[in-house]
Design an enzyme around this catalytic site. Structure first.
Site, PDB file in Angstrom:
ATOM      1  N   HIS A   1      -0.578 -62.110  99.228  1.00 53.58           N
ATOM      2  CA  HIS A   1      -0.878 -61.702 100.599  1.00 53.58           C
ATOM      3  C   HIS A   1       0.389 -61.706 101.435  1.00 53.58           C
ATOM      4  CE1 HIS A   1      -5.236 -61.620 100.287  1.00 53.58           C
ATOM      5  NE2 HIS A   1      -5.132 -62.668  99.503  1.00 53.58           N
TER       6      HIS A   1
ATOM      7  N   THR B   1       9.638 -68.151  90.045  1.00 54.94           N
ATOM      8  CA  THR B   1       9.687 -67.356  91.267  1.00 54.94           C
ATOM      9  C   THR B   1      10.805 -66.317  91.245  1.00 54.94           C
ATOM     10  OG1 THR B   1      11.146 -68.938  92.345  1.00 54.94           O
ATOM     11  CG2 THR B   1       8.773 -69.276  92.634  1.00 54.94           C
TER      12      THR B   1
ATOM     13  N   ARG C   1      13.956 -73.787  87.432  1.00 50.48           N
ATOM     14  CA  ARG C   1      15.413 -73.671  87.491  1.00 50.48           C
ATOM     15  C   ARG C   1      15.958 -73.692  86.074  1.00 50.48           C
ATOM     16  NH1 ARG C   1      18.509 -78.197  87.032  1.00 50.48           N
ATOM     17  NH2 ARG C   1      17.407 -80.146  86.779  1.00 50.48           N
TER      18      ARG C   1
ATOM     19  N   LYS D   1      18.948 -74.910  80.423  1.00 50.75           N
ATOM     20  CA  LYS D   1      19.981 -74.653  79.413  1.00 50.75           C
ATOM     21  C   LYS D   1      19.747 -73.264  78.835  1.00 50.75           C
ATOM     22  CE  LYS D   1      17.468 -76.697  75.516  1.00 50.75           C
ATOM     23  NZ  LYS D   1      17.544 -77.683  74.448  1.00 50.75           N
TER      24      LYS D   1
END
Length: 191
Positions: free
Chosen positions: A99, A150, A165, A168
């Site tokens: 949204h 993300t 994140r 490695k």
């Protein structure tokens, strides 16, 4: 009509059948037969585990020898392309829409913002991983269980966390250097 009937049979019957990693079982063969009529593209030897939800499946492409994990949800408002040899744990969520969040208009009144999700070949997606709209996952990547992805994931990267994140790379010589680089921040290198 064939597509509508295939969707009804999938959601009404075969999505609830137990299956196994053996592609020769009746449930696995019936699932493959149906999803070939549902998905935009469906490769050979796919494994659709019980309880997978993909809406209409119209925008979903699944490569050879790939698996959709049990009770996973694949929102295919926009294109979802999953490559060959992709392993997916249970309860993975892949979203292609969200949204709008502009100030001044109630969020429930804002239009959906859609973006495709592309997953490369030989990718391992851990249990309960969430992949958000617009993400591209490179070949050979590993997405840790519970990760919220993300941003784009480079080829052979191992990512985890909320938000995901870089942890490695899957290379013998890159492990030490990539662990140091992972301390720099999010996937894009310091976001």
């Amino acid at each position: 009509m064939k597509r509508t009937l295939a969707l009804a049979l999938y959601y009404g019957l075969t999505s609830h059948m137990r299956s196994s990693d053996n592609p020769g079982t009746i449930g696995a063969r019936l699932n493959r037969l149906l999803v070939r009529r549902i998905f935009r593209q469906c490769g050979r030897g796919v494994n659709i585990r019980p309880g997978v939800y993909f809406g209409s499946g119209r925008n979903l492409s699944l490569g050879d020898d790939s698996m959709l994990g049990q009770n996973s949800i694949i929102g295919s408002t926009a294109e979802v392309k999953i490559g060959n040899d992709v392993m997916m744990g249970p309860e993975v969520l892949i979203y292609t829409s969200n949204h709008g969040t502009a100030a001044g208009t109630p969020m429930r009144q804002q239009p959906l913002e859609c973006a495709p999700v592309w997953i490369g070949n030989d990718v391992w997606i851990g249990a309960r991983c969430i992949i958000l709209p617009g993400v591209t996952v490179g070949d050979g990547a590993v997405l840790a269980a519970g990760a919220v992805v993300t941003a784009d994931v480079p080829a052979n990267a191992v990512v985890g966390g909320v938000p995901a994140r870089l942890l490695k790379y899957r290379t013998a010589e890159g492990t030490r250097a990539s662990a140091a680089a992972a301390g720099r921040g999010a996937l894009g290198g310091g976001q």
